[in-house]
Enzyme design. Structure first.
Site, PDB file in Angstrom:
ATOM      1  N   LYS A  15       1.092  -1.219  -0.036  1.00  0.00           N
ATOM      2  CA  LYS A  15       0.027   0.004   0.065  1.00  0.00           C
ATOM      3  C   LYS A  15       0.948   1.196   0.218  1.00  0.00           C
ATOM      4  O   LYS A  15       1.790   1.135   0.769  1.00  0.00           O
ATOM      5  CB  LYS A  15      -0.886   0.153   1.181  1.00  0.00           C
ATOM      6  N   THR A  61      -3.475  -5.738   0.111  1.00  0.00           N
ATOM      7  CA  THR A  61      -2.994  -4.296   0.444  1.00  0.00           C
ATOM      8  C   THR A  61      -3.717  -3.735   1.257  1.00  0.00           C
ATOM      9  O   THR A  61      -3.211  -2.909   2.193  1.00  0.00           O
ATOM     10  CB  THR A  61      -2.613  -3.558  -0.797  1.00  0.00           C
ATOM     11  N   ARG A 187      26.719  36.825  -4.808  1.00  0.00           N
ATOM     12  CA  ARG A 187      25.404  36.440  -5.766  1.00  0.00           C
ATOM     13  C   ARG A 187      24.541  36.058  -4.676  1.00  0.00           C
ATOM     14  O   ARG A 187      24.966  35.712  -3.535  1.00  0.00           O
ATOM     15  CB  ARG A 187      25.686  35.457  -6.760  1.00  0.00           C
ATOM     16  N   VAL A 241      27.932  25.743  -5.159  1.00  0.00           N
ATOM     17  CA  VAL A 241      27.203  24.788  -4.723  1.00  0.00           C
ATOM     18  C   VAL A 241      27.956  23.598  -4.438  1.00  0.00           C
ATOM     19  O   VAL A 241      27.624  22.880  -3.234  1.00  0.00           O
ATOM     20  CB  VAL A 241      26.038  24.627  -5.354  1.00  0.00           C
ATOM     21  N   GLN A 242      28.666  23.091  -5.166  1.00  0.00           N
ATOM     22  CA  GLN A 242      29.604  21.829  -5.107  1.00  0.00           C
ATOM     23  C   GLN A 242      30.361  21.828  -3.794  1.00  0.00           C
ATOM     24  O   GLN A 242      30.396  20.884  -2.894  1.00  0.00           O
ATOM     25  CB  GLN A 242      30.394  21.481  -6.373  1.00  0.00           C
ATOM     26  N   HIS A 270      18.232  29.881  -9.416  1.00  0.00           N
ATOM     27  CA  HIS A 270      18.919  31.210  -9.942  1.00  0.00           C
ATOM     28  C   HIS A 270      18.215  32.340  -9.569  1.00  0.00           C
ATOM     29  O   HIS A 270      16.778  32.346  -9.779  1.00  0.00           O
ATOM     30  CB  HIS A 270      19.358  31.378 -11.402  1.00  0.00           C
TER      31      HIS A 270
HETATM   32  O1  LIG Z   1      27.601  26.754  -7.733  1.00  0.00           O
HETATM   33  C1  LIG Z   1      27.601  26.836  -8.979  1.00  0.00           C
HETATM   34  N1  LIG Z   1      27.928  25.632  -9.567  1.00  0.00           N
HETATM   35  C2  LIG Z   1      27.951  25.311 -10.934  1.00  0.00           C
HETATM   36  O2  LIG Z   1      28.563  24.505 -11.477  1.00  0.00           O
HETATM   37  C3  LIG Z   1      27.221  26.421 -11.840  1.00  0.00           C
HETATM   38  N2  LIG Z   1      26.796  26.460 -12.911  1.00  0.00           N
HETATM   39  C4  LIG Z   1      26.607  27.661 -13.222  1.00  0.00           C
HETATM   40  O3  LIG Z   1      25.969  28.120 -14.353  1.00  0.00           O
HETATM   41  N3  LIG Z   1      26.288  28.328 -11.999  1.00  0.00           N
HETATM   42  C5  LIG Z   1      26.948  27.615 -11.207  1.00  0.00           C
HETATM   43  N4  LIG Z   1      27.033  27.810  -9.717  1.00  0.00           N
END
Ligand SMILES: O=c1[nH]c(=O)c2[nH]c(=O)[nH]c2[nH]1
Length: 314
Positions: A15, A61, A187, A241-242, A270
């Site tokens: 379920k 279920t 940003r 971000v990575q 964005h």
């Molecule tokens: O933190 C980011 N990683 C990316 O890989 C990426 N690529 C992008 O266009 N902006 C960003 N920002």
């Protein structure tokens, strides 16, 4: 036409989307757990339900759904998602000897206590966002020893929407004939966090499973991963971000010996500064930016899993 040979490669059934609200009334300060549950069963005994239309082994279920409510009534651990999920999954293995695997996923929906006349109200709540807490447990009967259980257990935060207005840059990336994005030292950074942490649970006998799991402070770990996520997001001078993701995941693995792997999926939502030079030469780019256009789609999507390396194992 020649008949192609086929076989049933995979199957699980049960379920989905069982909705359940448990109200904890042990004091007059009520607590609530608002859950959506999925319970799926598997095992070779179910093969004939697909291939030979035999329902002899099939637990309806509908009965699986009822079990969720019956156990929610008797359980002492509904407020610890991982333990309630384990209780449910183990129940199916203990009750139906032909079930080989039980897979339970639970989502908990947010209800925050109302503040009324400046005080937390005893029994009134409001929905303070889309964020959910989730857990996913798959318990299997040991192949040779039927009382033995192996456990795959992971928990998650989903849809935690966050935004910061500075402390994020993105520079030094590949520039070629496809590139239009300018480098930026400052940003907006916004993402909708999906974080998942996988537990290292030893195989144990059925009777020892719940006591073994009860030693893990699941609720504290959840609070901690959430805090680390927000703390890192807020304080990190983010290069990307990575890089921020990696710091978040590494901190939680370091904090908790039970965690084997921590994964994040982070959309880069964005917000582009609007170019206002057409309007009386108004400056709104780079260091002048304070009016932005949020862009719903497309977003970046950065995901990674950080695992405890064998040499660092406790
Ligand atoms: O933190 C980011 N990683 C990316 O890989 C990426 N690529 C992008 O266009 N902006 C960003 N920002």
């Amino acid at each position: 036409m020649a008949t192609v040979n086929v076989y049933l490669d995979k199957q699980e059934y049960g379920k989905d989307k069982v909705r359940l609200l448990k109200v904890h009334k042990d004091t007059n300060v009520h607590r609530v757990d608002d859950l959506t549950i999925r319970c799926l069963l598997s095992g070779s005994s179910f093969t004939t339900s697909y291939t030979e239309a035999s329902n002899k082994a099939v637990v309806a279920t509908d009965s699986i759904k009822n079990t969720c409510y019956v156990l929610a009534k008797s359980s002492k651990v509904v407020d610890t998602l991982e333990l309630f999920a384990a209780e449910l999954a183990n129940h199916f293995l203990d009750t139906y000897r032909w079930v080989e695997g039980a897979h339970v996923t639970i989502h908990r929906h947010r209800w925050a206590r109302m503040i009324i006349d400046g005080k937390e109200h005893n029994h009134s709540f409001w929905r303070d966002g889309d964020e959910t807490r989730q857990t996913d447990i798959f318990i299997k009967r040991g192949p040779n020893c039927k009382g033995r259980r192996t456990v795959e257990l992971k928990s998650s935060i989903a849809d935690l929407l966050v935004l910061k207005t500075t402390g994020s840059s993105f520079e030094d990336f590949v520039r070629d004939e496809y590139t239009t994005l300018p480098e930026t030292k400052d940003r907006i950074l916004s993402t909708c966090v999906d974080a998942t942490w996988e537990f290292n649970v030893p195989a144990v006998d059925s009777a020892k499973l719940l006591p073994t799991l009860a030693q893990i402070p699941f609720n504290t770990i959840y609070d901690s991963v959430r805090d680390v996520t927000c703390d890192t997001f807020a304080k990190d001078e983010s290069a990307s971000v990575q890089a921020t993701l990696y710091k978040m995941a590494t901190r939680s693995i370091n904090n908790w010996k039970w965690l084997e792997r921590v994964s994040y999926a982070l959309p880069n939502k964005h917000f582009f500064a609007v170019d206002l030079k057409y309007f009386r030469g108004t400056k709104n780019l780079q260091e002048h930016a304070d009016v932005y256009q949020p862009v719903a789609d497309p977003s970046g999507l950065i995901s990674a899993t950080v695992a405890r390396s064998l040499t660092a194992r406790l």
